[in-house]
Design an enzyme around this catalytic site. Structure first.
Site, PDB file in Angstrom:
ATOM      1  N   ASP A  29       0.850  -1.176   0.000  1.00  0.00           N
ATOM      2  CA  ASP A  29       0.000   0.000   0.000  1.00  0.00           C
ATOM      3  C   ASP A  29       0.897   1.241   0.000  1.00  0.00           C
ATOM      4  OD1 ASP A  29      -3.221   0.557   0.967  1.00  0.00           O
ATOM      5  OD2 ASP A  29      -1.801   2.231   1.059  1.00  0.00           O
ATOM      6  N   ASN A  85     -13.102  -3.259   2.034  1.00  0.00           N
ATOM      7  CA  ASN A  85     -14.092  -2.184   2.027  1.00  0.00           C
ATOM      8  C   ASN A  85     -14.994  -2.293   0.795  1.00  0.00           C
ATOM      9  OD1 ASN A  85     -12.988  -0.999   4.370  1.00  0.00           O
ATOM     10  ND2 ASN A  85     -11.444   0.082   3.168  1.00  0.00           N
ATOM     11  N   GLN A  92     -14.509   2.503   0.715  1.00  0.00           N
ATOM     12  CA  GLN A  92     -13.771   2.108  -0.487  1.00  0.00           C
ATOM     13  C   GLN A  92     -13.396   3.332  -1.313  1.00  0.00           C
ATOM     14  OE1 GLN A  92     -15.824  -0.657  -3.102  1.00  0.00           O
ATOM     15  NE2 GLN A  92     -13.930  -1.161  -4.197  1.00  0.00           N
ATOM     16  N   VAL A  94     -10.741   2.881  -3.980  1.00  0.00           N
ATOM     17  CA  VAL A  94     -10.345   2.356  -5.286  1.00  0.00           C
ATOM     18  C   VAL A  94     -11.329   1.244  -5.648  1.00  0.00           C
ATOM     19  CG1 VAL A  94      -8.521   1.256  -6.634  1.00  0.00           C
ATOM     20  CG2 VAL A  94      -7.919   2.935  -4.860  1.00  0.00           C
ATOM     21  N   HIS A  98     -10.171  -5.391  -3.416  1.00  0.00           N
ATOM     22  CA  HIS A  98      -8.857  -5.683  -2.838  1.00  0.00           C
ATOM     23  C   HIS A  98      -9.011  -5.987  -1.356  1.00  0.00           C
ATOM     24  CE1 HIS A  98      -9.636  -1.366  -2.714  1.00  0.00           C
ATOM     25  NE2 HIS A  98      -8.992  -1.345  -1.564  1.00  0.00           N
ATOM     26  N   ILE A  99      -8.144  -6.844  -0.868  1.00  0.00           N
ATOM     27  CA  ILE A  99      -8.107  -7.187   0.550  1.00  0.00           C
ATOM     28  C   ILE A  99      -6.863  -6.544   1.150  1.00  0.00           C
ATOM     29  CG2 ILE A  99      -7.990  -9.052   2.249  1.00  0.00           C
ATOM     30  CD1 ILE A  99      -9.175 -10.915   0.093  1.00  0.00           C
ATOM     31  N   HIS A 100      -7.079  -5.688   2.158  1.00  0.00           N
ATOM     32  CA  HIS A 100      -5.944  -5.140   2.904  1.00  0.00           C
ATOM     33  C   HIS A 100      -5.436  -6.225   3.856  1.00  0.00           C
ATOM     34  CE1 HIS A 100      -6.871  -0.720   2.185  1.00  0.00           C
ATOM     35  NE2 HIS A 100      -8.046  -1.263   1.891  1.00  0.00           N
TER      36      HIS A 100
HETATM   37  P1  AMP Z   1      -9.786   1.355  -0.116  1.00  0.00           P
HETATM   38  O1  AMP Z   1     -10.061   2.590   0.690  1.00  0.00           O
HETATM   39  O2  AMP Z   1     -10.188   0.086   0.581  1.00  0.00           O
HETATM   40  O3  AMP Z   1     -10.321   1.461  -1.524  1.00  0.00           O
HETATM   41  O4  AMP Z   1      -8.207   1.267  -0.193  1.00  0.00           O
HETATM   42  C1  AMP Z   1      -7.460   1.801  -1.232  1.00  0.00           C
HETATM   43  C2  AMP Z   1      -6.024   1.711  -0.811  1.00  0.00           C
HETATM   44  O5  AMP Z   1      -5.226   1.905  -1.968  1.00  0.00           O
HETATM   45  C3  AMP Z   1      -5.615   2.791   0.205  1.00  0.00           C
HETATM   46  O6  AMP Z   1      -5.126   2.165   1.392  1.00  0.00           O
HETATM   47  C4  AMP Z   1      -4.523   3.573  -0.525  1.00  0.00           C
HETATM   48  O7  AMP Z   1      -3.480   3.961   0.340  1.00  0.00           O
HETATM   49  C5  AMP Z   1      -4.059   2.567  -1.575  1.00  0.00           C
HETATM   50  N1  AMP Z   1      -3.477   3.144  -2.772  1.00  0.00           N
HETATM   51  C6  AMP Z   1      -3.918   4.218  -3.472  1.00  0.00           C
HETATM   52  N2  AMP Z   1      -3.136   4.431  -4.542  1.00  0.00           N
HETATM   53  C7  AMP Z   1      -2.175   3.472  -4.525  1.00  0.00           C
HETATM   54  C8  AMP Z   1      -1.063   3.155  -5.356  1.00  0.00           C
HETATM   55  N3  AMP Z   1      -0.775   3.867  -6.447  1.00  0.00           N
HETATM   56  N4  AMP Z   1      -0.288   2.105  -5.023  1.00  0.00           N
HETATM   57  C9  AMP Z   1      -0.570   1.367  -3.918  1.00  0.00           C
HETATM   58  N5  AMP Z   1      -1.597   1.614  -3.097  1.00  0.00           N
HETATM   59  C10 AMP Z   1      -2.400   2.654  -3.391  1.00  0.00           C
END
Ligand code: AMP
Length: 111
Positions: A29, A85, A92, A94, A98-100
């Site tokens: 991340d 999320n 969410q 992105v 995806h799984i954190h």
């Molecule tokens: P979510 O809020 O669950 O959609 O999480 C999106 C995650 O993507 C966040 O934790 C961001 O820090 C991460 N993120 C955004 N842009 C990038 C990137 N270019 N490379 C890696 N992680 C990213």
């Protein structure tokens, strides 16, 4: 429409890969919320859990089984947190499922 994560998977924008195979990738991340914070992303551009269809059952099971493997690879032997999320109201940002996977700290923040 190509998502941010599809662009990383396709090498159009940089990402720090810690694992990849034919079904998924795992990247660091960019704004880590814990000493270890990676994102497991299916190559298939599924939006989120609400976008799943029955054909995704095998893929989702594959991802679940891959999580502990990746956690072990990253040295998270004391445990880890997984977060998925769904939708704006679920935090969410992105819109590519995806799984954190977070760990490596005594106390973890809510993400
Ligand atoms: P979510 O809020 O669950 O959609 O999480 C999106 C995650 O993507 C966040 O934790 C961001 O820090 C991460 N993120 C955004 N842009 C990038 C990137 N270019 N490379 C890696 N992680 C990213």
């Amino acid at each position: 429409m190509s998502t941010l994560f599809s662009k990383i998977i396709d090498g159009e924008i940089p990402g720090e890969f810690v694992y990849q195979d034919e079904h998924l990738v795992v990247i660091k991340d960019i704004y880590p919320k814990a000493p270890v914070h990676v994102l497991m992303i299916p190559r298939k551009p599924i939006i989120n859990l609400d976008d799943l269809c029955p054909e995704d059952q095998t893929l989702m099971g594959y991802m679940m089984l891959k999580v502990p493997e990746i956690a072990a690879q990253l040295g998270l032997d004391k445990g880890y947190r997984t977060i998925l999320n769904t939708g704006k109201g679920g935090g969410q940002e992105v819109f590519h499922l995806h799984i954190h996977i977070l760990g490596g700290a005594e106390a973890l923040p809510f993400t």
